[in-house]
Design a protein around this motif. Structure first.
Motif, mmCIF file in Angstrom:
data_model
loop_
_atom_site.group_PDB
_atom_site.id
_atom_site.type_symbol
_atom_site.label_atom_id
_atom_site.label_comp_id
_atom_site.label_asym_id
_atom_site.label_seq_id
_atom_site.Cartn_x
_atom_site.Cartn_y
_atom_site.Cartn_z
ATOM 1 N N MET A 156 0.908 -1.086 0.075
ATOM 2 C CA MET A 156 -0.143 -0.083 0.086
ATOM 3 C C MET A 156 0.989 1.156 0.149
ATOM 4 S SD MET A 156 -2.822 1.475 -0.163
ATOM 5 C CE MET A 156 -4.088 -0.019 0.155
ATOM 6 N N LYS A 157 1.967 1.234 0.798
ATOM 7 C CA LYS A 157 3.021 2.280 1.054
ATOM 8 C C LYS A 157 3.429 2.807 -0.425
ATOM 9 C CE LYS A 157 6.865 4.315 3.005
ATOM 10 N NZ LYS A 157 7.560 4.446 1.908
ATOM 11 N N ASN A 158 3.858 1.684 -1.366
ATOM 12 C CA ASN A 158 4.506 2.052 -2.445
ATOM 13 C C ASN A 158 3.625 2.419 -3.423
ATOM 14 O OD1 ASN A 158 7.028 0.964 -1.546
ATOM 15 N ND2 ASN A 158 6.746 -0.914 -2.033
ATOM 16 N N ARG A 159 2.520 1.768 -3.478
ATOM 17 C CA ARG A 159 1.286 2.249 -4.415
ATOM 18 C C ARG A 159 0.885 3.950 -4.237
ATOM 19 N NH1 ARG A 159 -3.687 -1.409 -4.198
ATOM 20 N NH2 ARG A 159 -4.173 0.131 -5.833
ATOM 21 N N SER A 160 0.940 4.057 -2.839
ATOM 22 C CA SER A 160 0.338 5.483 -2.544
ATOM 23 C C SER A 160 1.590 6.682 -2.914
ATOM 24 C CB SER A 160 -0.122 5.543 -1.139
ATOM 25 O OG SER A 160 1.074 5.201 -0.142
ATOM 26 N N ALA A 161 2.887 5.895 -2.719
ATOM 27 C CA ALA A 161 3.756 6.967 -3.029
ATOM 28 C C ALA A 161 3.997 7.117 -4.552
ATOM 29 C CB ALA A 161 5.238 6.474 -2.403
ATOM 30 N N LEU A 162 3.843 6.275 -5.203
ATOM 31 C CA LEU A 162 3.633 6.247 -6.697
ATOM 32 C C LEU A 162 2.601 7.233 -7.176
ATOM 33 C CD1 LEU A 162 4.996 5.324 -9.455
ATOM 34 C CD2 LEU A 162 3.064 3.279 -9.369
ATOM 35 N N ILE A 163 1.299 6.967 -6.453
ATOM 36 C CA ILE A 163 0.171 7.886 -6.670
ATOM 37 C C ILE A 163 0.941 9.494 -6.608
ATOM 38 C CG2 ILE A 163 -1.839 8.766 -6.034
ATOM 39 C CD1 ILE A 163 -2.288 6.685 -7.954
ATOM 40 N N TYR A 164 1.223 9.796 -5.542
ATOM 41 C CA TYR A 164 1.734 11.164 -5.030
ATOM 42 C C TYR A 164 2.800 11.561 -6.079
ATOM 43 C CZ TYR A 164 -0.880 11.461 -0.914
ATOM 44 O OH TYR A 164 -1.780 11.615 0.151
ATOM 45 N N LYS A 165 3.654 10.770 -6.580
ATOM 46 C CA LYS A 165 4.903 11.103 -7.228
ATOM 47 C C LYS A 165 4.252 11.623 -8.867
ATOM 48 C CE LYS A 165 7.474 8.059 -9.510
ATOM 49 N NZ LYS A 165 8.192 6.783 -9.729
ATOM 50 N N ASN A 166 3.284 10.694 -9.216
ATOM 51 C CA ASN A 166 2.922 11.010 -10.658
ATOM 52 C C ASN A 166 1.993 12.091 -10.463
ATOM 53 O OD1 ASN A 166 3.710 8.846 -12.316
ATOM 54 N ND2 ASN A 166 2.807 7.489 -10.983
ATOM 55 N N LEU A 167 1.231 12.279 -9.491
ATOM 56 C CA LEU A 167 0.448 13.645 -9.102
ATOM 57 C C LEU A 167 1.319 14.709 -9.243
ATOM 58 C CD1 LEU A 167 -2.581 14.375 -8.611
ATOM 59 C CD2 LEU A 167 -1.914 14.444 -6.555
ATOM 60 N N ALA A 168 2.549 14.894 -8.557
ATOM 61 C CA ALA A 168 3.342 16.126 -8.587
ATOM 62 C C ALA A 168 3.902 16.139 -9.980
ATOM 63 C CB ALA A 168 4.462 15.620 -7.327
ATOM 64 N N ILE A 169 4.058 15.252 -10.936
ATOM 65 C CA ILE A 169 4.663 15.461 -12.047
ATOM 66 C C ILE A 169 3.428 15.898 -13.160
ATOM 67 C CG2 ILE A 169 5.767 14.332 -14.079
ATOM 68 C CD1 ILE A 169 7.199 12.389 -11.922
ATOM 69 N N TRP A 170 2.495 15.095 -13.063
ATOM 70 C CA TRP A 170 1.541 15.203 -14.320
ATOM 71 C C TRP A 170 0.436 16.360 -13.987
ATOM 72 C CZ3 TRP A 170 3.900 13.657 -18.186
ATOM 73 C CH2 TRP A 170 4.691 12.710 -18.228
ATOM 74 N N ALA A 171 0.006 16.529 -12.730
ATOM 75 C CA ALA A 171 -0.928 17.803 -12.555
ATOM 76 C C ALA A 171 -0.471 19.151 -13.080
ATOM 77 C CB ALA A 171 -1.304 17.650 -11.025
ATOM 78 N N PRO A 172 0.869 19.371 -12.916
ATOM 79 C CA PRO A 172 1.107 20.701 -13.345
ATOM 80 C C PRO A 172 1.164 20.772 -14.911
ATOM 81 C CG PRO A 172 2.529 19.879 -11.608
ATOM 82 C CD PRO A 172 1.873 18.762 -12.080
ATOM 83 N N ALA A 173 1.569 19.625 -15.568
ATOM 84 C CA ALA A 173 1.785 19.533 -16.909
ATOM 85 C C ALA A 173 0.198 19.793 -17.698
ATOM 86 C CB ALA A 173 2.403 18.120 -17.513
ATOM 87 N N LEU A 174 -0.746 19.000 -17.059
ATOM 88 C CA LEU A 174 -1.971 19.239 -17.384
ATOM 89 C C LEU A 174 -2.575 20.709 -17.045
ATOM 90 C CD1 LEU A 174 -3.782 15.939 -16.079
ATOM 91 C CD2 LEU A 174 -2.985 16.423 -18.545
ATOM 92 N N ALA A 175 -2.279 21.324 -16.126
ATOM 93 C CA ALA A 175 -2.683 22.819 -15.836
ATOM 94 C C ALA A 175 -1.916 23.559 -16.904
ATOM 95 C CB ALA A 175 -2.355 23.031 -14.534
ATOM 96 N N LEU A 176 -0.677 23.363 -17.262
ATOM 97 C CA LEU A 176 -0.052 24.394 -18.182
ATOM 98 C C LEU A 176 -0.847 23.989 -19.450
ATOM 99 C CD1 LEU A 176 3.709 24.076 -17.216
ATOM 100 C CD2 LEU A 176 2.119 25.919 -17.373
ATOM 101 N N LEU A 177 -1.063 22.753 -20.059
ATOM 102 C CA LEU A 177 -1.521 22.488 -21.140
ATOM 103 C C LEU A 177 -3.013 23.394 -21.360
ATOM 104 C CD1 LEU A 177 -0.875 18.689 -21.648
ATOM 105 C CD2 LEU A 177 0.150 20.591 -23.280
ATOM 106 N N LEU A 178 -3.515 23.171 -20.337
ATOM 107 C CA LEU A 178 -5.102 24.006 -20.415
ATOM 108 C C LEU A 178 -4.618 25.586 -20.453
ATOM 109 C CD1 LEU A 178 -7.905 23.738 -20.051
ATOM 110 C CD2 LEU A 178 -7.844 23.839 -17.503
ATOM 111 N N VAL A 179 -3.746 25.965 -19.722
ATOM 112 C CA VAL A 179 -3.482 27.491 -20.166
ATOM 113 C C VAL A 179 -2.954 27.423 -21.452
ATOM 114 C CG1 VAL A 179 -1.888 29.281 -19.469
ATOM 115 C CG2 VAL A 179 -2.809 27.745 -17.528
ATOM 116 N N ALA A 180 -2.157 26.779 -22.073
ATOM 117 C CA ALA A 180 -1.604 26.960 -23.473
ATOM 118 C C ALA A 180 -2.907 26.865 -24.274
ATOM 119 C CB ALA A 180 -0.725 26.008 -23.729
#
Length: 351
Positions: free
Chosen positions: A1-25
């Motif tokens: 569970m810990k590894n899965r949740s850490a993976l979720i947070y890591k990908n969230l920190a990487i891809w949420a900003p990318a999606l936000a920037l694409l929306l601005v663009a």
């Protein structure tokens, strides 16, 4: 569970900003730079929820590690945040009011409340650990910012009955996020925690000065507010080591930000009541100072931090100037997206 949740947070920190920037663009123009309009708060929340909050969640999750209480709640919390942020972005893209409220004002805050409670209880149970206790300062700042935002939303639903949903109170929400949440977090990342409480006290004095200027209609209080903010910017700049080549651009940037606040306070060149100047300066602070400072410390060591710092400063200025000169947002948004992917791509390869 810990590894899965850490993976979720890591990908969230990487891809949420990318999606936000694409929306601005994908937007045809920058939102109207007037404090209190409908588009500006949405744009600001897109930035903060897309950039700062996922990075903070990842940072706290890494810092607490196996000590984190309620481990079974970690993955659901992250998924609720992802769902809320996704609905928020869809509401922004298609101008759908219910998607904005359900995603940005219900699901996402619910996830953050659970996250704050989870982290706070962990810190309380490990309050004898001197390496963890400083996290309580930015965590408390995030909690306070959430509640101020909640009052704004409640007031808006009641048609402004309590006069909270006004430009000055919205700006107070932004100031609390900056000086009670983000700046203490940067100091924690830098390891400058000995006098962290004094920095938070300075942020509270800044908010008090701002409120005093508003309720007592004292224009001199705006000057005092900017001077206090400059002092806190200068303090953050001092946390970076001038002898370290990788940290020079961060130190220089925060000193320039402090100088800009001093000059704007004395000359009133960037009035806190003027949305255009405020938003331009805010874009520079967020994407030219805050984000490169955090990227330089949180990103893997193989990333060129010296280049990341200088490049971040230039792109932050680019965002501010694009707004000031009414340029299309897709140019700086795609440029910063490329910078973001380059700076944090090594993080995605970690297990």
């Amino acid at each position: 569970m810990k590894n899965r949740s850490a993976l979720i947070y890591k990908n969230l920190a990487i891809w949420a900003p990318a999606l936000a920037l694409l929306l601005v663009a994908a937007s045809s123009e920058f939102p109207a730079p007037v404090v209190g309009t409908e588009t500006l708060p949405v744009f600001i929340h897109l930035i903060t929820l897309g950039f700062l909050v996922p990075l903070f969640m990842l940072f706290v999750h890494r810092a607490l590690g196996n000590l984190l209480v309620w481990p079974k709640m970690t993955l659901p919390t992250a998924l609720v945040f992802v769902t809320g942020f996704g609905l928020f972005m869809m509401g922004f893209r298609y101008n759908h009011i219910w998607l904005l409220y359900i995603g940005g004002h219900y699901l996402t805050p619910m996830a953050l409340y659970v996250f704050c409670a989870q982290a706070a209880w962990t810190l309380f149970k490990n309050r004898q650990n001197p390496t963890l206790t400083p996290l309580a300062w930015p965590l408390g700042g995030l909690f306070l910012t959430l509640n101020i935002g909640g009052m704004l939303v409640a007031d808006l639903f009641y048609g402004g009955k309590y006069a909270f949903f006004i430009p000055h109170f919205i700006l107070t929400h932004a100031l609390s996020a900056t000086f009670l949440f983000v700046l203490p977090w940067i100091l924690v990342v830098q390891g400058q925690t000995a006098k962290l409480g004094w920095g938070v006290l300075g942020g509270l004095l800044l908010l008090s000065s701002f409120f005093y200027g508003h309720f007592w209609e004292n224009p001199q209080a705006w000057v005092l507010t900017t001077i206090l903010g400059a002092g806190l910017f200068f303090w953050v700049g001092r946390s970076f080591d001038w002898a370290d080549e990788r940290q020079k651009p961060f130190k220089l940037g925060w000193y320039l930000g402090a100088l800009g606040l001093v000059l704007s306070g004395l000359s009133r060149g960037v009035d806190l009541n003027q949305g255009a100047g405020l938003m331009a300066f805010g874009l520079f602070v967020l994407w030219g100072l805050i984000m490169p400072s955090l990227i330089g410390q949180l990103a893997p060591k193989q990333t060129g931090r010296l280049v990341a710092g200088h490049l971040g400063l230039l792109l932050g200025w680019g965002f501010a100037l694009a707004l000031t000169w009414a340029l299309p947002p897709w140019v700086p948004a795609l440029a910063y997206l490329s910078y973001w992917v380059w700076a944090l791509l090594p993080l995605s390869k970690e297990i």
